[in-house]
Design a protein around this motif. Structure first.
Motif, short mmCIF file in Angstrom:
data_model
loop_
_atom_site.label_atom_id
_atom_site.label_comp_id
_atom_site.label_asym_id
_atom_site.label_seq_id
_atom_site.Cartn_x
_atom_site.Cartn_y
_atom_site.Cartn_z
N PHE A 163 -58.67 -7.04 -25.14
CA PHE A 163 -58.55 -6.12 -26.28
C PHE A 163 -59.72 -5.12 -26.33
CE2 PHE A 163 -55.21 -8.90 -27.75
CZ PHE A 163 -54.39 -8.06 -28.48
N SER A 164 -60.87 -5.52 -25.80
CA SER A 164 -62.00 -4.59 -25.78
C SER A 164 -61.86 -3.53 -24.69
CB SER A 164 -63.32 -5.36 -25.58
OG SER A 164 -63.40 -5.91 -24.28
N GLU A 165 -61.10 -3.85 -23.62
CA GLU A 165 -60.97 -2.93 -22.49
C GLU A 165 -59.75 -2.02 -22.57
OE1 GLU A 165 -62.84 -2.58 -19.45
OE2 GLU A 165 -64.38 -3.62 -20.60
N VAL A 166 -58.74 -2.41 -23.33
CA VAL A 166 -57.45 -1.73 -23.25
C VAL A 166 -57.53 -0.26 -23.68
CG1 VAL A 166 -56.69 -2.46 -25.56
CG2 VAL A 166 -54.98 -1.93 -23.80
N SER A 167 -58.39 0.05 -24.63
CA SER A 167 -58.44 1.43 -25.12
C SER A 167 -59.16 2.37 -24.16
CB SER A 167 -59.13 1.47 -26.49
OG SER A 167 -60.45 0.97 -26.40
N ASN A 168 -59.95 1.81 -23.24
CA ASN A 168 -60.72 2.64 -22.31
C ASN A 168 -60.12 2.73 -20.92
OD1 ASN A 168 -62.81 3.15 -24.23
ND2 ASN A 168 -63.65 1.11 -23.81
N ASP A 216 -41.74 -10.82 -7.43
CA ASP A 216 -41.34 -9.88 -8.48
C ASP A 216 -42.47 -8.87 -8.69
OD1 ASP A 216 -39.26 -11.71 -8.66
OD2 ASP A 216 -39.17 -11.61 -10.84
N ILE A 217 -42.19 -7.60 -8.43
CA ILE A 217 -43.18 -6.54 -8.62
C ILE A 217 -42.97 -5.98 -10.02
CG2 ILE A 217 -44.05 -4.34 -7.76
CD1 ILE A 217 -41.94 -6.53 -5.49
N CYS A 218 -43.95 -6.23 -10.89
CA CYS A 218 -43.83 -5.89 -12.32
C CYS A 218 -44.70 -4.67 -12.59
CB CYS A 218 -44.27 -7.06 -13.18
SG CYS A 218 -43.47 -8.63 -12.75
N ILE A 219 -44.06 -3.53 -12.85
CA ILE A 219 -44.75 -2.26 -13.01
C ILE A 219 -44.80 -1.91 -14.50
CG2 ILE A 219 -44.78 0.18 -12.39
CD1 ILE A 219 -42.92 -0.72 -9.97
N LEU A 220 -46.00 -2.00 -15.06
CA LEU A 220 -46.18 -1.65 -16.48
C LEU A 220 -46.56 -0.18 -16.57
CD1 LEU A 220 -46.19 -2.61 -19.42
CD2 LEU A 220 -48.61 -3.18 -19.14
N LYS A 221 -45.68 0.61 -17.17
CA LYS A 221 -45.88 2.05 -17.26
C LYS A 221 -46.84 2.38 -18.41
CE LYS A 221 -41.08 2.35 -15.79
NZ LYS A 221 -39.69 2.71 -16.18
N PRO A 222 -47.40 3.61 -18.42
CA PRO A 222 -48.27 4.00 -19.54
C PRO A 222 -47.55 3.85 -20.88
CG PRO A 222 -48.41 5.60 -17.76
CD PRO A 222 -47.28 4.67 -17.40
N TYR A 226 -50.80 1.56 -29.61
CA TYR A 226 -50.31 0.70 -30.70
C TYR A 226 -49.23 -0.27 -30.23
CZ TYR A 226 -46.14 3.71 -31.12
OH TYR A 226 -44.97 4.39 -30.88
N ILE A 227 -48.67 -0.02 -29.03
CA ILE A 227 -47.62 -0.90 -28.48
C ILE A 227 -48.22 -2.16 -27.86
CG2 ILE A 227 -45.87 -1.03 -26.62
CD1 ILE A 227 -44.87 0.51 -28.94
N PHE A 228 -49.51 -2.14 -27.54
CA PHE A 228 -50.12 -3.24 -26.79
C PHE A 228 -49.89 -4.62 -27.43
CE2 PHE A 228 -53.96 -5.73 -25.41
CZ PHE A 228 -53.58 -5.87 -24.09
N PRO A 229 -50.14 -4.81 -28.71
CA PRO A 229 -49.88 -6.14 -29.30
C PRO A 229 -48.42 -6.56 -29.15
CG PRO A 229 -51.24 -4.83 -30.77
CD PRO A 229 -50.76 -3.90 -29.71
N ALA A 230 -47.49 -5.61 -29.25
CA ALA A 230 -46.06 -5.94 -29.11
C ALA A 230 -45.74 -6.36 -27.68
CB ALA A 230 -45.20 -4.75 -29.52
N MET A 235 -44.56 -11.14 -23.96
CA MET A 235 -44.85 -12.12 -22.91
C MET A 235 -44.64 -13.54 -23.40
SD MET A 235 -48.18 -10.54 -21.00
CE MET A 235 -48.23 -8.80 -20.52
N PHE A 236 -45.12 -13.81 -24.61
CA PHE A 236 -44.99 -15.17 -25.14
C PHE A 236 -43.56 -15.49 -25.56
CE2 PHE A 236 -49.55 -14.40 -25.59
CZ PHE A 236 -50.04 -15.55 -25.00
N ARG A 237 -42.77 -14.46 -25.83
CA ARG A 237 -41.36 -14.67 -26.18
C ARG A 237 -40.43 -14.57 -24.97
NH1 ARG A 237 -40.79 -11.19 -31.87
NH2 ARG A 237 -41.89 -12.72 -33.19
N LYS A 238 -41.01 -14.33 -23.79
CA LYS A 238 -40.25 -14.21 -22.53
C LYS A 238 -39.21 -13.10 -22.61
CE LYS A 238 -39.39 -18.04 -20.28
NZ LYS A 238 -38.92 -19.39 -19.91
N THR A 239 -39.60 -11.95 -23.19
CA THR A 239 -38.68 -10.82 -23.31
C THR A 239 -39.25 -9.53 -22.70
OG1 THR A 239 -39.52 -10.26 -25.52
CG2 THR A 239 -37.62 -11.75 -25.41
N THR A 240 -40.21 -9.65 -21.82
CA THR A 240 -40.81 -8.44 -21.21
C THR A 240 -39.78 -7.61 -20.45
OG1 THR A 240 -41.46 -9.79 -19.32
CG2 THR A 240 -43.14 -9.37 -21.01
#
Length: 290
Positions: A163-168, A216-222, A226-230, A235-240
């Motif tokens: 959480f400290s790194e995500v904004s930078n 499985d190649i998982c590509i997380l786009k920009p 504010y979406i980060f917590p969701a 991930m914990f709900r297995k709905t990525t």
């Protein structure tokens, strides 16, 4: 005939003491089936040296007592042989153990070894290095580098760093070739999943399989910050897989070209690598007790 079994113990993984662990082996391991010995690692990479020596000395089963990094060190020596690998999960996330259904409690995990239930799982290669649970580039590799420098272990420390790194952190451009098909992506991170999860039941690729001969190649786009917590909650709900920001592509041979050299992570441990990354899968190459 009894099997020779060696427990390779990482004393600092997960921030949990393990110096009384040999006593639990003496109490709960089936002595009619095994002749056991315990050794403690003393530095990063020591697990591989201990495992290689044990294999030369005719040990039948090598058990990693620690997290995914400790498992990687031991499994990298066992993979491709006819020897057996066991896991006593003692890490911060225990991703591979959870994916295999191995109990997180050490006593229950020891008792599970007594059953000698054997499965074959795939392993991955990343520029010649092996991984067994998860590899990645981008943001998660950055977090792995920071976490490796951190004195405190455990999930809470990892979450604080994330959480400290995500904004930078800034997305990068990647060119991918997956089984001969080419892709261009601006990505926040790319995870290469052999199992479905990083650890702590945080699933990046909910339907990934350890024995399907695929990665499985998982590509997380920009994404907006504010979406980060969701995304984490998904991930914990297995709905990525339902997120518009994540694309999952299966493949066997992957080439990734990136803009600059940087860290990658293999089973949570960071390594510095160059701009061209060659990734592959070795189907059913590790005999594991689960």
């Amino acid at each position: 005939m009894k099997r020779k079994i060696l427990f390779v113990i990482n004393p600092i993984s997960g921030g949990k003491t393990k110096y009384n662990f040999p006593e639990k082996i003496d109490k709960y391991l089936d002595k009619s089936k095994f002749d056991s010995e315990c050794v403690f690692t003393e530095y990063h990479g020591h697990g591989s040296l201990l495992a290689a020596e044990a294999l030369r000395n005719g040990v039948d089963i090598l058990v990693a007592v620690g997290g995914d990094g400790t498992i990687n060190e031991v499994a990298s020596e066992v993979e491709g042989t006819n020897k057996l690998m066991g896991i006593i999960p003692f890490g911060s996330g225990n991703g591979l153990a959870r994916s295999l259904g191995i109990p997180i409690g050490d006593v229950q995990a020891i008792k599970r070894i007594n059953k000698l239930h054997i499965s074959k799982i795939d392993s991955g290669t990343f520029n010649g290095r092996k991984f067994f649970n998860m590899a990645g580039i981008g943001f998660d590799a950055q977090i792995s580098s920071r976490f490796a420098e951190n004195v405190k272990r455990g999930l809470s420390s990892y979450v604080k760093i994330a959480f400290s790194e995500v904004s930078n952190y800034h997305s990068q451009h990647y060119s991918l070739t997956i089984d001969g098909k080419e892709y261009e992506h601006q990505a926040f991170m790319i995870s290469i999943a052999n199992s479905s999860q990083y650890g702590n039941n945080a699933h990046i690729s909910p339907f990934a399989s350890l024995n399907d001969g695929m990665l499985d190649i998982c590509i997380l786009k920009p994404f907006p910050l504010y979406i980060f917590p969701a995304l984490v909650l998904r991930m914990f709900r297995k709905t990525t897989h339902k997120s518009n920001y994540l694309e999952i592509i299966q493949g066997r041979k992957i080439i990734i070209t990136r803009e600059s050299s940087a860290a990658v992570h293999l089973d949570g441990d960071p390594f510095n690598m160059g701009t061209i990354l060659s990734i592959g899968v070795n189907p059913h190459s590790l005999n594991i007790l689960n």
